[in-house]
Write an enzyme that holds these catalytic residues in place. Structure first.
Site, PDB file in Angstrom:
ATOM      1  N   LEU A  62       0.835  -1.196   0.000  1.00  0.00           N
ATOM      2  CA  LEU A  62       0.000   0.000   0.000  1.00  0.00           C
ATOM      3  C   LEU A  62       0.881   1.263   0.000  1.00  0.00           C
ATOM      4  CD1 LEU A  62      -2.826   1.360   0.402  1.00  0.00           C
ATOM      5  CD2 LEU A  62      -2.545   1.026   2.858  1.00  0.00           C
ATOM      6  N   THR A  63       1.845   1.318   0.906  1.00  0.00           N
ATOM      7  CA  THR A  63       2.633   2.531   1.132  1.00  0.00           C
ATOM      8  C   THR A  63       3.472   2.936  -0.093  1.00  0.00           C
ATOM      9  OG1 THR A  63       2.754   1.961   3.455  1.00  0.00           O
ATOM     10  CG2 THR A  63       4.373   3.556   2.678  1.00  0.00           C
ATOM     11  N   GLU A  64       3.518   4.249  -0.342  1.00  0.00           N
ATOM     12  CA  GLU A  64       4.358   4.809  -1.421  1.00  0.00           C
ATOM     13  C   GLU A  64       5.142   5.999  -0.873  1.00  0.00           C
ATOM     14  OE1 GLU A  64       1.813   5.880  -4.665  1.00  0.00           O
ATOM     15  OE2 GLU A  64       1.016   3.840  -4.886  1.00  0.00           O
ATOM     16  N   ALA A 100       2.707   8.579  -0.066  1.00  0.00           N
ATOM     17  CA  ALA A 100       1.500   8.076   0.603  1.00  0.00           C
ATOM     18  C   ALA A 100       1.898   7.156   1.754  1.00  0.00           C
ATOM     19  CB  ALA A 100       0.607   7.327  -0.394  1.00  0.00           C
ATOM     20  N   ILE A 126       7.770  -2.364   2.126  1.00  0.00           N
ATOM     21  CA  ILE A 126       6.826  -3.483   2.059  1.00  0.00           C
ATOM     22  C   ILE A 126       7.453  -4.750   2.680  1.00  0.00           C
ATOM     23  CG2 ILE A 126       5.340  -4.870   0.526  1.00  0.00           C
ATOM     24  CD1 ILE A 126       4.746  -1.737   0.667  1.00  0.00           C
ATOM     25  N   GLN A 130      13.330  -2.758  46.020  1.00  0.00           N
ATOM     26  CA  GLN A 130      11.963  -2.370  45.642  1.00  0.00           C
ATOM     27  C   GLN A 130      11.910  -1.531  44.364  1.00  0.00           C
ATOM     28  OE1 GLN A 130      10.522  -0.630  49.271  1.00  0.00           O
ATOM     29  NE2 GLN A 130       9.658  -2.574  49.961  1.00  0.00           N
ATOM     30  N   GLY A 174      24.239  -2.552  32.525  1.00  0.00           N
ATOM     31  CA  GLY A 174      25.159  -2.497  31.385  1.00  0.00           C
ATOM     32  C   GLY A 174      24.923  -3.637  30.411  1.00  0.00           C
ATOM     33  N   GLU A 211       1.618   0.232  10.280  1.00  0.00           N
ATOM     34  CA  GLU A 211       0.180  -0.031  10.408  1.00  0.00           C
ATOM     35  C   GLU A 211      -0.499   1.058  11.225  1.00  0.00           C
ATOM     36  OE1 GLU A 211      -0.382  -4.206  11.213  1.00  0.00           O
ATOM     37  OE2 GLU A 211       1.118  -4.674   9.698  1.00  0.00           O
TER      38      GLU A 211
HETATM   39  C1  LIG Z   1       9.942  -1.859   8.350  1.00  0.00           C
HETATM   40  C2  LIG Z   1       8.631  -1.384   7.803  1.00  0.00           C
HETATM   41  C3  LIG Z   1       7.709  -2.300   7.328  1.00  0.00           C
HETATM   42  C4  LIG Z   1       6.517  -1.855   6.732  1.00  0.00           C
HETATM   43  N1  LIG Z   1       5.661  -2.770   6.159  1.00  0.00           N
HETATM   44  C5  LIG Z   1       4.653  -2.310   5.356  1.00  0.00           C
HETATM   45  C6  LIG Z   1       3.903  -3.219   4.545  1.00  0.00           C
HETATM   46  O1  LIG Z   1       4.086  -4.449   4.594  1.00  0.00           O
HETATM   47  N2  LIG Z   1       2.979  -2.709   3.682  1.00  0.00           N
HETATM   48  C7  LIG Z   1       2.734  -1.366   3.587  1.00  0.00           C
HETATM   49  O2  LIG Z   1       1.906  -0.972   2.766  1.00  0.00           O
HETATM   50  N3  LIG Z   1       3.414  -0.479   4.366  1.00  0.00           N
HETATM   51  C8  LIG Z   1       4.364  -0.917   5.243  1.00  0.00           C
HETATM   52  N4  LIG Z   1       5.093  -0.031   6.005  1.00  0.00           N
HETATM   53  C9  LIG Z   1       4.792   1.399   5.909  1.00  0.00           C
HETATM   54  C10 LIG Z   1       4.247   2.004   7.202  1.00  0.00           C
HETATM   55  O3  LIG Z   1       2.917   1.622   7.405  1.00  0.00           O
HETATM   56  C11 LIG Z   1       4.453   3.543   7.084  1.00  0.00           C
HETATM   57  O4  LIG Z   1       5.841   3.758   7.244  1.00  0.00           O
HETATM   58  C12 LIG Z   1       3.656   4.299   8.100  1.00  0.00           C
HETATM   59  O5  LIG Z   1       2.292   4.275   7.762  1.00  0.00           O
HETATM   60  C13 LIG Z   1       4.091   5.770   8.209  1.00  0.00           C
HETATM   61  O6  LIG Z   1       4.211   6.367   6.970  1.00  0.00           O
HETATM   62  P1  LIG Z   1       5.567   7.187   6.623  1.00  0.00           P
HETATM   63  O7  LIG Z   1       6.699   6.303   6.921  1.00  0.00           O
HETATM   64  O8  LIG Z   1       5.448   7.722   5.255  1.00  0.00           O
HETATM   65  O9  LIG Z   1       5.590   8.379   7.683  1.00  0.00           O
HETATM   66  P2  LIG Z   1       4.877   9.795   7.530  1.00  0.00           P
HETATM   67  O10 LIG Z   1       3.457   9.615   7.158  1.00  0.00           O
HETATM   68  O11 LIG Z   1       5.717  10.696   6.695  1.00  0.00           O
HETATM   69  O12 LIG Z   1       4.933  10.308   9.039  1.00  0.00           O
HETATM   70  C14 LIG Z   1       6.061  10.970   9.611  1.00  0.00           C
HETATM   71  C15 LIG Z   1       5.658  11.512  10.972  1.00  0.00           C
HETATM   72  O13 LIG Z   1       4.595  12.482  10.823  1.00  0.00           O
HETATM   73  C16 LIG Z   1       3.486  12.119  11.622  1.00  0.00           C
HETATM   74  N5  LIG Z   1       2.255  12.490  10.943  1.00  0.00           N
HETATM   75  C17 LIG Z   1       1.924  12.321   9.624  1.00  0.00           C
HETATM   76  N6  LIG Z   1       0.699  12.794   9.400  1.00  0.00           N
HETATM   77  C18 LIG Z   1       0.234  13.267  10.573  1.00  0.00           C
HETATM   78  C19 LIG Z   1      -0.993  13.864  11.004  1.00  0.00           C
HETATM   79  N7  LIG Z   1      -2.017  14.073  10.169  1.00  0.00           N
HETATM   80  N8  LIG Z   1      -1.111  14.228  12.312  1.00  0.00           N
HETATM   81  C20 LIG Z   1      -0.105  14.011  13.188  1.00  0.00           C
HETATM   82  N9  LIG Z   1       1.067  13.439  12.849  1.00  0.00           N
HETATM   83  C21 LIG Z   1       1.225  13.064  11.574  1.00  0.00           C
HETATM   84  C22 LIG Z   1       3.608  10.594  11.802  1.00  0.00           C
HETATM   85  O14 LIG Z   1       2.919  10.142  12.973  1.00  0.00           O
HETATM   86  C23 LIG Z   1       5.109  10.421  11.918  1.00  0.00           C
HETATM   87  O15 LIG Z   1       5.508  10.692  13.229  1.00  0.00           O
HETATM   88  C24 LIG Z   1       6.236  -0.466   6.680  1.00  0.00           C
HETATM   89  C25 LIG Z   1       7.151   0.443   7.210  1.00  0.00           C
HETATM   90  C26 LIG Z   1       8.335   0.011   7.749  1.00  0.00           C
HETATM   91  C27 LIG Z   1       9.316   1.030   8.254  1.00  0.00           C
END
Ligand SMILES: Cc1cc2nc3c(=O)[nH]c(=O)nc-3n(C[C@H](O)[C@H](O)[C@H](O)COP(=O)(O)OP(=O)(O)OC[C@H]3O[C@@H](n4cnc5c(N)ncnc54)[C@H](O)[C@@H]3O)c2cc1C
Length: 385
Positions: free
Chosen positions: A124-126, A129, A156, A280, A341, A365
């Protein structure tokens, strides 16, 4: 919902033992080789681990959400790479087909995912996006009986080794936002599809994550999930709502394991003439971990049961994912503290690897911030109704 307690207990006992007899002794090997060895993958496949959430009629175990969560709580009590290897098949890599695939698509693809013969992934992610998932730009334009896909996906999980890709692309080039998006099931050998090498990452060695590229990739109309255009974003939300519950359990398992390791250390490490658990301030660190783990476990199980009963769990799934992923981070931090440590020195304990592995939970996610926003939105929605 638990359908057959005895059968489920047998599965949970098997996974519990497997984690301790196979996964724990191989954690360093997986981290060093950045790969879950084929023999272990084969073993997981033969035990049916890949098919947990795929319906029985397509070769899986057809676990209910509650049963899946209980199994995931067991399987995730080891390095993340093990459960990530099967996790796309038991989660995001099969769920779009399970939820919205046509009968023909389910028959064609699900048995291979259930047996572990094929590894699935969800793309999904780009680049433009991430949190704004509805901003995807990958296009899928119909030409005759085929869609031509162009664009790329990043971050992904399992892309570098996947055989089947659930891909979201824009079938209506004039659409914006969540409209005009469709979901496809695309096989690895489709001309025009390629993947990158695995990224170098902060943690989760042995779990390959990379990019997917589409260059005039021709996909048959038969691979459009559900057979109708424009429903892709709804499908993605169905997948993610279930996955949030699944992932909450997968965040809780590593916390249980880290606390186990910290308990062992605190009971055996002596300072000032006695085990440090007798101080404690150390005991309080451990008690806080246990308390938060218990909260997460109760919450995820209640949400899973509600989903099995057909209730609207959009709010509860988001709360569970937000809480369990943040909780796991706090537990990791306290456990490193208990180790002193040795918590920082990789030669002396593996707690530092867990600390790095679990950092991702708060990012993917749905980042914690996106879940906070969603929780507030769902609260407003419920008040209004
Ligand atoms: C190791 C790994 C595995 C992954 N696996 C998959 C996968 O299998 N399939 C898939 O499709 N995707 C996958 N992803 C993608 C993942 O879901 C995204 O990285 C995630 O949704 C965040 O998007 P971004 O990295 O572009 O961060 P950004 O959207 O750029 O966010 C950057 C920061 O801005 C904040 N932010 C953005 N918008 C807002 C808002 N409106 N309000 C407040 N804060 C905001 C975010 O919380 C974050 O702190 C994976 C990512 C990683 C790193």
């Amino acid at each position: 919902m638990i359908r057959d307690r005895e059968k489920l207990d047998r599965l949970l006992n098997e996974v519990h033992q497997w984690v301790r007899e196979v996964a724990h002794p191989n954690e360093d090997l997986v981290a060093a080789g950045d790969l879950v060895p084929d023999a272990i993958v084969k073993d997981m496949a033969e035990r049916g681990f890949f098919g947990w959430s795929i319906p029985v009629e397509y070769g899986g175990l057809g676990l209910t959400t509650e049963e899946l969560v209980l199994a995931a709580l067991e399987l995730s009590q080891c390095a993340v790479a093990f459960r990530a290897r099967v996790g796309t098949n038991t989660g995001i890599g099969s769920e779009a087909l399970v939820a919205d695939g046509t009968e023909e698509q389910k028959k064609r693809f699900l048995p291979r995912l259930a047996s572990g013969e094929a590894t699935g992934c969800l793309a999904l992610t780009e680049e433009n996006a991430g949190s704004e998932a509805s901003a995807i730009e990958t296009s899928a334009i119909l030409e005759g009986d085929e869609y031509i896909l162009n664009g790329s996906k990043r971050y992904i999980t399992n892309a570098p080794i996947a055989d089947m890709f659930t891909v979201f692309a824009r079938t209506d080039p004039d659409s914006k936002g969540s409209r005009g998006i469709s979901a496809f099931l695309i096989e690895r050998d489709t001309p025009g599809l390629s993947t990158s090498a695995p990224y170098k990452m902060m943690g989760q060695s042995g779990s390959p994550v990379g990019e997917v590229y589409f260059e005039n990739c021709r996909v048959s109309k038969e691979n459009l999930i559900g057979g109708k255009e424009g429903l892709g974003f709804k499908t993605a939300m169905k997948v993610l709502n279930k996955q949030r519950i699944h992932l909450s359990a997968l965040c809780t398992g590593p916390a249980i394991r880290m606390l186990d390791m910290a308990m062992d250390h605190a009971s055996t490490r002596k300072q000032f003439g006695k085990p440090i658990i007798d101080f404690q301030l150390v005991a309080a660190l451990l008690a806080d971990c246990q308390t938060e783990i218990q909260v997460a476990k109760s919450m995820v199980l209640e949400t899973a049961r509600a989903r099995d009963e057909g209730k609207d769990i959009a709010l509860e799934a988001s709360i569970s994912k937000y809480y369990a992923s943040e909780m796991c981070g706090r537990v990791a931090d306290r456990c490193v503290q208990v180790f002193g440590g040795a918590g920082f020195v990789a030669d002396h304990s593996s707690i530092e690897r867990y600390y790095r592995d679990i950092r991702l939970f708060r990012l993917y996610e749905g980042t914690s911030q996106m879940h906070q926003l969603n929780i507030a939105r769902q609260m407003q929605r419920r008040r209004a109704s």
